[in-house]
Design a protein around this motif. Structure first.
Motif, short mmCIF file in Angstrom:
data_model
loop_
_atom_site.label_atom_id
_atom_site.label_comp_id
_atom_site.label_asym_id
_atom_site.label_seq_id
_atom_site.Cartn_x
_atom_site.Cartn_y
_atom_site.Cartn_z
N MET A 215 49.72 33.92 52.54
CA MET A 215 49.34 35.24 51.99
C MET A 215 50.13 35.33 50.54
SD MET A 215 47.27 36.28 53.92
CE MET A 215 47.25 37.86 53.63
N THR A 216 51.35 34.79 50.60
CA THR A 216 52.10 34.81 49.39
C THR A 216 51.42 34.21 48.37
OG1 THR A 216 54.02 35.25 50.53
CG2 THR A 216 54.31 34.59 48.01
N TYR A 217 51.03 32.83 48.49
CA TYR A 217 50.12 32.30 47.47
C TYR A 217 48.81 32.92 47.16
CZ TYR A 217 46.83 28.39 45.98
OH TYR A 217 46.09 27.96 45.24
N MET A 218 48.16 33.51 47.99
CA MET A 218 46.90 34.10 47.73
C MET A 218 47.26 35.27 46.83
SD MET A 218 44.83 31.98 48.90
CE MET A 218 43.31 32.90 48.68
N LYS A 219 48.18 36.08 47.05
CA LYS A 219 48.55 37.20 46.30
C LYS A 219 48.94 36.95 44.75
CE LYS A 219 49.82 40.86 49.57
NZ LYS A 219 49.07 41.97 48.80
N ARG A 220 49.56 35.68 44.65
CA ARG A 220 50.03 35.28 43.34
C ARG A 220 49.08 34.70 42.86
NH1 ARG A 220 53.29 31.81 45.00
NH2 ARG A 220 52.29 29.91 44.85
N LEU A 221 48.16 33.99 43.65
CA LEU A 221 46.86 33.41 42.68
C LEU A 221 45.97 34.82 42.27
CD1 LEU A 221 44.63 31.22 42.27
CD2 LEU A 221 43.52 31.69 44.63
N SER A 222 45.88 35.84 42.95
CA SER A 222 45.05 37.02 42.69
C SER A 222 45.68 37.63 41.37
CB SER A 222 44.99 38.09 43.73
OG SER A 222 44.32 37.51 44.73
N ARG A 223 47.24 37.67 41.29
CA ARG A 223 47.72 38.27 40.12
C ARG A 223 47.40 37.24 38.81
NH1 ARG A 223 51.96 39.15 43.51
NH2 ARG A 223 52.85 37.35 42.94
N GLN A 224 47.40 35.77 39.23
CA GLN A 224 47.49 35.12 37.83
C GLN A 224 45.76 34.91 37.29
OE1 GLN A 224 48.39 31.39 39.62
NE2 GLN A 224 50.60 31.65 39.45
N ILE A 225 44.99 35.19 38.42
CA ILE A 225 43.64 35.28 37.85
C ILE A 225 43.26 36.73 37.23
CG2 ILE A 225 41.33 35.44 38.69
CD1 ILE A 225 41.88 33.50 40.83
N GLY A 226 44.12 37.62 37.72
CA GLY A 226 43.75 39.07 37.26
C GLY A 226 44.31 39.08 36.10
N LEU A 227 45.64 38.42 35.56
CA LEU A 227 46.23 38.24 34.41
C LEU A 227 45.15 37.66 33.29
CD1 LEU A 227 48.63 38.90 32.33
CD2 LEU A 227 49.45 36.61 33.10
N MET A 228 44.45 36.61 33.47
CA MET A 228 43.70 35.81 32.76
C MET A 228 42.50 36.43 32.54
SD MET A 228 43.89 31.79 33.90
CE MET A 228 43.85 32.25 35.57
N THR A 229 41.96 37.44 33.53
CA THR A 229 40.78 38.35 33.32
C THR A 229 40.92 39.40 32.46
OG1 THR A 229 40.13 37.69 35.65
CG2 THR A 229 39.13 39.58 34.74
N VAL A 230 42.16 40.18 32.69
CA VAL A 230 42.51 40.95 31.75
C VAL A 230 42.55 40.56 30.24
CG1 VAL A 230 44.43 42.54 30.75
CG2 VAL A 230 43.81 42.59 33.33
N ILE B 193 38.41 39.89 39.32
CA ILE B 193 40.02 39.92 40.03
C ILE B 193 39.71 39.70 41.49
CG2 ILE B 193 41.93 40.86 40.43
CD1 ILE B 193 41.99 42.30 37.42
N PRO B 194 40.03 38.71 42.09
CA PRO B 194 40.09 38.42 43.62
C PRO B 194 40.93 39.40 44.45
CG PRO B 194 40.93 36.60 42.93
CD PRO B 194 40.65 37.52 41.66
N GLU B 195 40.84 40.44 44.38
CA GLU B 195 41.94 41.36 45.04
C GLU B 195 41.75 41.48 46.28
OE1 GLU B 195 45.18 44.35 45.30
OE2 GLU B 195 44.61 42.84 43.68
N GLY B 196 40.66 41.27 46.94
CA GLY B 196 40.22 40.97 48.49
C GLY B 196 40.65 39.83 49.02
#
Length: 827
Positions: free
Chosen positions: A196-211, A243-246
């Motif tokens: 779960m920690t990895y998935m949250k970190r992945l979401s944040r990383q993709i979110g940053l690139m998306t922004v 952003i894959p927040e879900g």
């Protein structure tokens, strides 16, 4: 202890609004409202409500599944009621009950000790004191003594390290000392599991690139004269779509579904990360008794004190020597008959008591003192008074009991070795008459006379051999860990096909000698398949050696002394039928049938769960990239926006969601146990995943951009052209989801019904999109009109193009696939 209540549906619903993306959508709704776009505002708010509702349902079902799994594993207690020993649910105890506890048991209530023998208790949960403390029934304790000083009390939640005890229940549930601190225990926040920690970190990383990417697009659109409010609304929609927040919620759902499936296959998951953790398992160190065997021990051979065998046909005959052996087996025994007439107790004691009843050795004895069996001692001893006087008896491993005897015929040693080689578990019985029981040290008996030997057999589970072969195909090494004689262990291993030569056997004593040489120890462990005469401390050494050698170790255990090894392993597996409360508390998984084949079933389900998580992640990332890529192509071509913010939200949160959830419910591709274990610590999104998702995403982005340009060149309006792009996007989602049912096999070789939920999801997405085109108010809200036949045909062609890109990526991956060089040859 009452379990903490699950959050209400209302609480779960409100919790869904704590996401940053939800805040973005709320901002978009406010922006649309200020722009006077009432329809867009209503749609965004409706999407928010629907998204929260779906999230609450998914989280609620996941929590309910976890709670249901907890209820399957019951804590039981042995109590004396009306002079009979019964086994009941610990929750059914009432003050005044007399409760019996022994080593490995969790104390089910606060008990006032009335009798005990060598009682040591781990009270660290209450006192934070790591060392076990002694308990005495006749100790003098001040009225206001602190919990740590109450020598006559056994407290709920503590565990019996050694000895036997009887106590009267004085408090239950929330009235116990544990209940007094229960609220603070429940309020502590556990750390997030690694996945779960990895998935949250992945979401944040993709979110940053998306922004960053959305920012570049926004600046480009601003330079080209697009209205700032439109840019802001579109930027929010793009961020929400990409952003894959879900993902963390989808992962939780996938793990919860896998947990239910595991429960149906007799594996109870105590921690959700253990579900996918099994997929990385490279070695299983399993107990023999009850796991590889049926745990139905029976006395099959009896040897006299001279090593002579008593014929099996004479077991029920009245032979004096046989009766004396049977008497010793019954007297040095902790099994008993319940009120229902069933013999309860340790499997060895049960088998010996049955033998004694059949051989006529059930004489009346008065037990004067007892030294209970503990694995580290390898024997039990007892002092009894019979009609002939006082006798001290000992029962245990041959190499432990024979040195206690004054003189032993050499034929006994040879006979015992022969039986062990034939796969029998051999126990020796010895004793002597004494004048005064106080003059005897039951912990160190000596000067005994050998009474006889018994050979016990425990039939192998018929499914154990095929399960071991399945592990071999799956690249998993299986090791048998047992306290049995090396010859017995090797005989059973040969029957199972687990080992074939003596060089594959390592004893606990040999491991002790190698303990100071780490390299030599790891080399010895690496080459061994059978570990015999193992103490619990040596089992811990084995686990540490396996992990130090790079293995992902799954270890089984059932005793209190197995807890350190279970905790040290990557995955600890406890026995639900024959295991102790301590072992179950230290384990990640519990087998409800104590069957090795269930572990293999758990491995399969764990691999399916990880594959589903991976497919969901690839689907979400692939569709998000395709949507952003479509905008990039349109901007580079100098075209208007290919979709509006509302259309993007529709594609991302409506049509895509049903397929995302369905991918998490896949039942696997059928060849999970034919693959090698995934690398420990491997990422969900690795190079292989990117190689599978990027080609179709790029193809879709290029096609959608080209489709938009083609539609405009035909003289269609922007609204008509956007409708075609939206249809192409939905079709891409459909095709991409269907191709992801298998990462290796082409779509035409995958059974259509391999994931019926996905078929329903795809059908639902198409029906919803068809409704959007045909229901006038909804079409007006989305700003689309139905495409003409030519546009539909071209969109279907685009779906075929993305299908070809996805299958080409699979084909390229199959061509690069390496042989399973990590498979371990278990020969």
């Amino acid at each position: 202890m009452p379990r903490p209540r699950q959050p209400s549906w209302a609480t779960l619903f409100v919790r869904q609004f704590r996401s940053p993306l939800i805040y973005l959508l709320l901002g978009a709704a406010i922006l649309a409202h200020t722009m006077g776009e009432a329809a867009d505002t209503a749609f965004i708010l409706a999407v928010l409500f629907l998204n929260a509702l779906i999230g609450a349902i998914q989280e609620g079902r996941a929590g309910a599944s976890a709670e249901a799994l907890e209820r399957i594993v019951r804590q039981t207690a042995r109590a004396e009621r009306e002079g009979q020993v019964i086994e009941l649910d610990a929750g059914d105890l009432v003050p005044g009950d007399l409760v019996l506890v022994e080593s490995g048991a969790a104390v089910p209530a606060d008990l006032r000790l009335v009798a005990g023998s060598n009682v040591l208790v781990n009270e660290s949960l209450l006192t934070r004191e790591a060392m076990p403390v002694a308990k005495l029934a006749d100790a003098s304790v001040p009225a206001l003594a602190a919990v740590a000083d109450r020598e006559t009390m056994l407290h709920a939640g503590t565990t019996i390290v050694s000895g036997r005890a009887k106590g009267v229940v004085v408090a239950i549930g929330m009235h116990t000392q544990l209940g007094a601190i229960g609220t603070s225990l429940r309020s502590s926040n556990a750390p997030l599991p690694p996945l779960m920690t990895y998935m949250k970190r992945l979401s944040r990383q993709i979110g940053l690139m998306t922004v960053i990417l959305v920012g570049v697009l926004a600046v480009t659109m601003l330079v080209r004269g697009t209205a700032p409010d439109q840019i802001l609304l579109l930027a929010v929609a793009l961020a929400v779509s990409a952003i894959p927040e879900g993902l963390p919620v989808a992962v939780t759902v996938a793990l919860a579904v896998a947990g239910r499936r595991m429960a149906a296959r007799h594996v109870i998951v105590r921690t959700l990360p253990a579900v996918e953790g099994l997929g990385a398992c490279t070695v299983i160190a399993t107990d023999k008794t009850g796991t590889l065997t049926l745990n139905r021990l029976s006395v099959e051979i009896v040897l006299t004190e001279t090593g002579e065998q008593i014929a099996p046909t004479s077991m029920g005959a009245s032979i004096p020597t046989l009766r004396r052996i049977a008497w010793a087996a019954a007297a040095c025994n902790e099994a008993s008959r319940s009120s229902a007439g069933e013999i309860i107790g340790d499997s060895v004691d049960v088998a010996l008591l049955r033998f004694a009843e059949k051989a006529g050795g059930m004489e009346r004895n008065v037990r004067l003192a007892l030294m209970p069996y503990e694995p580290k001692n390898r024997f039990a001893s007892v002092a009894v008074r019979s009609e002939s006087g006082i006798d001290v008896l000992a029962k245990g491993a041959v190499e432990t009991i024979l040195p206690m005897c004054d003189a032993v015929d050499d034929r006994v040693h040879r006979a015992a070795e022969r039986l062990a080689t034939d796969g029998y578990r051999v126990l020796a019985l010895a004793g002597t008459a004494v004048a005064d029981v106080d003059a005897v040290d039951l912990a160190h008996p000596n000067g005994l006379a050998l009474i006889g030997l018994v050979g016990l057999l425990d039939p192998l589970r018929p499914e154990a051999g095929p399960a071991i072969r399945a592990c071999r195909s799956a690249g998993i090494r299986v090791c048998m860990v047992t306290g049995d004689h090396p010859a017995t262990a090797m005989a059973i291993a040969r029957q199972l096909g687990l080992a074939h030569r003596d060089g594959q056997l390592l004893t606990g004593a040999e491991m002790e000698r190698l303990a100071t040489n780490t390299d030599a120890l790891q080399a010895a462990v690496r080459g061994a398949r059978i570990f015999a005469r193992m103490d619990p401390s040596q089992k811990l050494t084995l686990v540490e050696a396996l992990r130090a050698d790079g293995e992902v170790a799954t270890v089984t255990g059932d005793g209190v002394n197995d807890a350190p090894a279970l905790q040290a392993a990557d995955l600890g597996v406890a026995m639900g039928l024959g295991g102790t409360d301590v072992a179950r508390g230290a384990a990640d998984l519990i087998l409800t049938d104590d069957n090795f084949a269930s572990i293999v079933a758990g491995v399969e389900e764990g691999r399916v769960a990880f594959a589903n998580i991976r497919k969901v992640t690839m689907f979400v990332l692939g569709t998000g990239l395709a949507e952003i890529g479509t905008f990039v192509v349109a901007l580079l071509a100098g075209l208007p926006m290919p979709m509006t913010a509302v259309q993007l939200l529709w594609a991302n949160l409506i049509t895509e969601s049903a397929q995302t959830a369905a991918l998490a419910l896949g039942r696997g591709e059928g060849d999970e146990l034919a693959r090698k274990p995934r690398a420990s610590g491997g990422h969900v999104v690795d190079r292989a995943a990117l190689a599978l998702l990027l080609p179709p995403a790029i193809a879709m982005a290029a096609f959608a951009g080209g489709l938009f340009c083609w539609e405009l060149s035909r003289g269609n309006t922007v609204i008509e052209s956007r409708g075609s792009v939206l249809l192409a996007t939905v079709l891409f989602q459909n095709i991409f989801a269907l191709t992801l049912r298998s990462e290796g096999r082409p779509i035409w070789r995958e059974r259509l019904t391999s994931n019926p939920w996905l078929l329903l999801g795809v059908a639902a997405a198409l029906l919803i999109q068809s409704a959007a085109f045909t229901i006038t108010p909804l079409a007006g809200l989305l700003g689309i009109v139905p495409p003409d036949l030519a546009s539909i045909v071209v969109c279907i062609g685009g779906a075929v193009l993305t299908l070809a890109a996805a299958e080409a990526a699979k084909f390229a991956r199959r061509g690069r696939a390496l042989p399973q060089d990590r498979l371990i040859a278990l020969m």
